[in-house]
Design an enzyme around this catalytic site. Structure first.
Site, PDB file in Angstrom:
ATOM      1  N   GLU A  68       3.201  -4.632   5.037  1.00 34.12           N
ATOM      2  CA  GLU A  68       2.004  -5.453   5.229  1.00 34.12           C
ATOM      3  C   GLU A  68       1.202  -5.667   3.945  1.00 34.12           C
ATOM      4  OE1 GLU A  68       2.661  -2.628   6.850  1.00 34.12           O
ATOM      5  OE2 GLU A  68       0.922  -1.312   6.989  1.00 34.12           O
ATOM      6  N   ASN A  69       1.522  -4.936   2.884  1.00 34.59           N
ATOM      7  CA  ASN A  69       0.833  -5.213   1.626  1.00 34.59           C
ATOM      8  C   ASN A  69       1.387  -6.466   0.942  1.00 34.59           C
ATOM      9  OD1 ASN A  69       3.149  -3.498   1.236  1.00 34.59           O
ATOM     10  ND2 ASN A  69       2.564  -3.362  -0.897  1.00 34.59           N
TER      11      ASN A  69
END
Lengths: 217, 233
Positions: A46-47
């Site tokens: 998700e980064n």
């Protein structure tokens, strides 16, 4: 009884060809090691990366290429980088097929708690609340009981919630369970574990129907 | 070409003062505006309200501002790995608002894009949604989250030009593009400040219109938080 790698191995069997998968920190990260290599799967972090590869060789680490656990990683051919907003568009927009994450507690109605122990541990939810609020297919990877031996599969969560009624399946060191309207339905036993042991370790309502097969790992 | 170039970090931070609200790009220590943070430490501005996914580690990133007790409030999604942060939070010196990571990104993007607020499913039914408006759409519940309001956004890009166009590298991109244009003044620091015309317009991630000041960052440590490697066979 399974160890953490055993749990990861069993969950890897849930990963299907063509899946985009988000793996949480801890046991879920290990799942990538056990996915069959005759299927095509892309891991999202998700980064801001899709198409994550293995850890880099020593000397090839890049501070600009990390996963959500802040570990150095590599990318595979076909990978892409993007900003945080787009990353969560993938997640909230239901473009990610499978989410695997850890938990401190799961309730028989599918509630999950995994981000805060009031007065003791407040690290934050990171992306977990976005993931559990949106994913259609959420598998929780965790130990069946905590270090003190208390069940983590409860009637109601005691810790602050991460999401409500969202967990579909749980794989623990003892069992595979599905969340149903009636409670935790026992699907499989870990090798060498009896149904009675699982009952003993489950505080929430456990549904046992017929003979429960042993996990094939 | 409208020039956004300033000579150095001192010029880039003209106008910062006590009690302002700042946005900082970065995920963990990756893609953080190292030079702007160092200058804020030097300036010693206090009473800051900071919006950043993480709070650095004890001796790097926003941890440096925490050490000097320059921050009054942090809005973040994950704040582990920082003992001084935890100490200040538990003692009540530091106000902390923890929000979902996707909500953090979207509150930046809303501010950037002219939306006053957005509905998100994240956090519904949890303490994050307490006191907030909720609404049902197609049988599912959503929480209303407001756009951030900030005085400065400090972002870090890989390459940029005098027009303020930015290109990011790898996962150092993260929140940086979402914060550009989300504050009254966006200050971009870049590893390479290249001549106008040398960046391919097709490959620009953030157009210069979202950036007010751009400068070449003199020093990047680019510290790795979790160095993880595999063995060669």
């Amino acid at each position: 009884m399974l160890d953490k790698n055993g749990i990861a191995k069993r969950i890897a069997k849930e990963v299907q060809d063509g899946y985009y998968v988000n793996l949480g920190i801890g046991i879920p990260t290990l799942v990538a090691n056990y996915v069959r290599n005759d299927i095509e799967v892309e891991f999202q972090s998700e980064n801001g990366v899709l198409g994550m590869g293995p850890f880099p060789f020593e000397g090839e680490e890049d501070a600009d290429v990390i996963n959500a656990g802040k570990q150095t990683i590599t990318t595979l051919p076909g990978a892409s980088f993007f900003d945080s907003s787009m990353s969560f568009s993938m997640i909230r927009g239901k473009h990610v097929d499978l989410t695997i994450l850890g938990a401190m507690e799961v309730a028989e109605n599918g509630d999950i708690a995994n981000w805060k122990i009031p007065g003791k541990m407040v690290k934050g939810m990171g992306g977990a609340m976005d993931l559990v609020a949106s994913a259609e297919n959420i598998i929780v990877a965790m130990m069946h009981t905590n270090r003190a031996g208390a069940s983590k599969l409860l009637k109601r969560c005691s810790l602050p919630l991460t999401g409500v009624g969202c967990v579909k399946k749980i794989v623990t060191n003892l069992a595979v369970l599905e969340i149903t309207e009636q409670g935790f339905k026992l699907l499989e036993r870990a090798p060498g574990v009896t149904v009675d042991q699982i009952k003993e370790a489950t505080e929430g309502h456990l549904i046992v129907e017929g003979a429960i097969p042993e996990m094939q790992i | 070409m409208i020039s956004k170039k300033v000579a150095n970090v001192q010029d880039a931070l003209q106008g910062v003062s006590d009690n302002m609200t700042f946005m900082f790009g970065g995920f963990g220590l990756s893609g953080i505006p190292e030079n702007a943070i160092a200058e804020l430490v030097r300036l010693g501005v206090k009473g800051l309200k900071c919006i950043s996914n993480n709070a650095g580690v004890d001796d790097f990133g926003l941890g440096l501002l925490l050490q000097g007790k320059q921050i009054d409030k942090m809005t973040s999604s994950y704040v582990g790995e920082n003992d001084e942060f935890e100490r200040q939070m538990l003692s009540g010196e530091l106000e902390v608002e923890l929000i979902p990571q996707g909500t953090l990104a979207e509150r930046c993007r809303a501010a950037q894009s002219g939306f006053p607020a957005v509905y998100t499913p994240a956090g519904y039914g949890t303490e994050v949604a307490e006191g907030k408006e909720t609404r049902e759409f197609d049988g599912k519940m959503y929480v209303l989250e407001y756009a951030f309001k900030a005085d400065f956004a400090f972002v870090k890009a890989w390459k940029g030009d005098e027009a303020g166009n930015l290109v990011f590298k790898g996962t150092a991109r993260n929140f940086n593009p979402n914060m550009c244009g989300a504050a009254k003044i966006t200050v971009a620091e870049v590893e390479e400040l290249v001549p106008v015309g040398s960046l391919d317009p097709n490959q620009i991630h953030i157009p210069g219109i979202f950036v007010q000041r751009i400068f070449h960052g003199e020093r990047y440590e680019k510290r790795i938080e979790q160095r993880t490697v595999r063995q060669r066979d």
